[in-house]
Design a protein around this motif. Structure first.
Motif, short mmCIF file in Angstrom:
data_model
loop_
_atom_site.label_atom_id
_atom_site.label_comp_id
_atom_site.label_asym_id
_atom_site.label_seq_id
_atom_site.Cartn_x
_atom_site.Cartn_y
_atom_site.Cartn_z
N GLN A 105 0.85 -1.18 0.00
CA GLN A 105 0.00 0.00 0.00
C GLN A 105 0.90 1.24 0.00
O GLN A 105 1.83 1.34 0.80
CB GLN A 105 -0.90 0.00 1.23
N VAL A 110 3.25 2.54 2.82
CA VAL A 110 2.56 2.51 4.10
C VAL A 110 2.64 1.12 4.73
O VAL A 110 2.84 0.99 5.93
CB VAL A 110 1.09 2.93 3.91
N ASP A 111 2.47 0.11 3.89
CA ASP A 111 2.53 -1.27 4.38
C ASP A 111 2.95 -2.19 3.25
O ASP A 111 2.38 -2.13 2.17
CB ASP A 111 1.17 -1.71 4.92
N SER A 135 -8.83 6.13 5.67
CA SER A 135 -9.71 5.84 6.81
C SER A 135 -11.11 6.35 6.51
O SER A 135 -11.32 7.21 5.66
CB SER A 135 -9.18 6.50 8.08
N GLY A 136 -12.06 5.77 7.23
CA GLY A 136 -13.45 6.19 7.09
C GLY A 136 -13.96 6.11 5.67
O GLY A 136 -13.63 5.20 4.93
N GLY A 137 -14.75 7.06 5.30
CA GLY A 137 -15.35 7.05 3.97
C GLY A 137 -14.34 7.18 2.86
O GLY A 137 -14.61 6.77 1.73
N ARG A 167 -11.77 5.55 2.55
CA ARG A 167 -11.09 4.29 2.32
C ARG A 167 -11.76 3.47 1.21
O ARG A 167 -11.28 2.40 0.88
CB ARG A 167 -11.01 3.46 3.60
N GLU A 168 -12.87 3.91 0.64
CA GLU A 168 -13.48 3.15 -0.44
C GLU A 168 -12.46 2.96 -1.54
O GLU A 168 -11.88 3.93 -2.05
CB GLU A 168 -14.71 3.86 -1.02
N GLN A 169 -12.24 1.74 -1.91
CA GLN A 169 -11.24 1.42 -2.91
C GLN A 169 -11.91 1.19 -4.26
O GLN A 169 -12.94 0.52 -4.34
CB GLN A 169 -10.46 0.17 -2.51
N PHE A 181 -11.24 -0.41 -7.93
CA PHE A 181 -10.36 -1.44 -8.48
C PHE A 181 -10.21 -1.34 -9.99
O PHE A 181 -11.14 -0.95 -10.70
CB PHE A 181 -10.89 -2.83 -8.12
N GLU A 216 -13.13 -1.31 10.68
CA GLU A 216 -13.89 -0.80 9.53
C GLU A 216 -14.25 -2.02 8.69
O GLU A 216 -13.36 -2.78 8.30
CB GLU A 216 -13.03 0.14 8.70
N TYR A 237 -17.70 -6.00 -0.53
CA TYR A 237 -17.42 -5.73 -1.93
C TYR A 237 -18.10 -6.80 -2.78
O TYR A 237 -18.29 -7.93 -2.34
CB TYR A 237 -15.91 -5.75 -2.19
N LEU A 288 -14.23 -5.51 -9.27
CA LEU A 288 -14.59 -5.55 -7.86
C LEU A 288 -15.01 -4.14 -7.44
O LEU A 288 -14.34 -3.16 -7.77
CB LEU A 288 -13.37 -6.00 -7.05
N LEU A 346 -17.24 -1.60 -4.31
CA LEU A 346 -17.80 -1.50 -2.98
C LEU A 346 -19.31 -1.62 -3.05
O LEU A 346 -19.97 -0.97 -3.86
CB LEU A 346 -17.41 -0.16 -2.35
N ARG A 403 -20.59 -0.24 3.44
CA ARG A 403 -19.63 -0.21 4.56
C ARG A 403 -20.40 0.06 5.85
O ARG A 403 -21.43 0.71 5.83
CB ARG A 403 -18.58 0.87 4.34
N ILE A 457 -19.89 1.90 8.45
CA ILE A 457 -19.99 3.24 9.04
C ILE A 457 -21.12 4.05 8.41
O ILE A 457 -21.61 4.99 9.00
CB ILE A 457 -18.66 4.01 8.91
N ASN A 480 -3.38 0.60 8.71
CA ASN A 480 -2.85 0.47 7.36
C ASN A 480 -3.04 -0.91 6.77
O ASN A 480 -2.56 -1.20 5.68
CB ASN A 480 -1.36 0.80 7.35
#
Lengths: 116, 107
Positions: A48, A55-56, A99-101, A103-105, A107, B32, B36, B44, B46, B49, B51, B93
């Motif tokens: 990431q 980040v990771d 984070s939160g909203g 974070r929607e990924q 693709f 969180e 998906y 793929l 979403l 979620r 929240i 992360n």
């Protein structure tokens, strides 16, 4: 808006060869993800990026896999040398945040790699 | 450690029947959680979620911290709901996907 772009869509190589995948995220998205999806499994996060920083990368096999995002936009993922078990779909995703909203990924279509 | 578990690989229901796709997670904090979906020949994407506490395409999912579950539900399945569904978990992360459940809605 244009979606996440990936190329190539398909790649067939022999074991011990090298291969590279390219990803162009959605414009303005700071976070970029590379996933490996083996047949019958869910996507596994390899690395990431936040802008051009990692980040990771705890699940990236660093002896053979490498990835970069030099200007904080496009990214490449490389495998050198490839093994049979690397056969998978490699997915790229991007998000506006981590984070939160945000974070929607989103693709890309993925690159299907077959190692013979 | 397995963070997200989807116990069913395949779930087949008839059109109009209720659907519940199970998802359990391993985490003691405040996760969180996401669902998906991947329709045939599509990317793929979403679905929803936790929240947002929203209903998308008639689907809802409630976070149950006591049971560490985030099951996806729909009261009346439609044929167009046939797809691969992945539960996903985010923590700082880290991000983990379950192995997926293929939903097949029969006419």
């Amino acid at each position: 808006e244009a979606g996440v772009a990936q190329s190539p869509r398909y790649k067939i190589i022999e074991k011990r060869q090298s291969v590279a995948f390219w990803c162009n995220p959605i414009s303005g998205h700071a976070t970029l993800y590379w996933y490996q999806q083996i047949l019958g499994q869910g996507p596994k996060l390899l690395i990431q990026f936040q802008n051009n920083g990692v980040v990771d990368d705890s699940q990236l096999p660093k002896d053979r896999f490498s990835a970069e995002r030099l200007k904080g936009v496009d990214s490449t993922l490389k495998i050198q040398p490839a093994k049979l078990e690397d056969s998978a779909v490699y997915l790229c995703a991007s998000s506006s945040g981590t984070s939160g909203g945000a974070r929607e990924q989103f693709f890309g279509p993925g690159t299907r790699l077959t190692v013979l | 450690a397995q963070r997200v578990t989807q116990p069913e690989k395949l779930l087949s229901v008839f059109k109009g029947a209720p659907v519940e796709l199970k998802c359990n997670y391993s985490y003691s904090g405040s996760p969180e959680l996401f669902w998906y979906v991947q329709y045939s020949r599509q990317r793929l994407q979403l679905l929803l979620r936790h929240i947002s506490r929203e209903s998308i395409k008639g689907f809802t999912a409630d976070l149950n911290k006591g049971e560490t579950s985030f099951h996806l539900k729909k009261p009346f399945a439609q044929e167009e709901d046939s797809a691969m569904y992945y539960c996903a978990f985010g923590n700082f992360n880290k991000f983990y996907f379950g192995s997926g459940t293929k939903l097949n809605v029969k006419p």
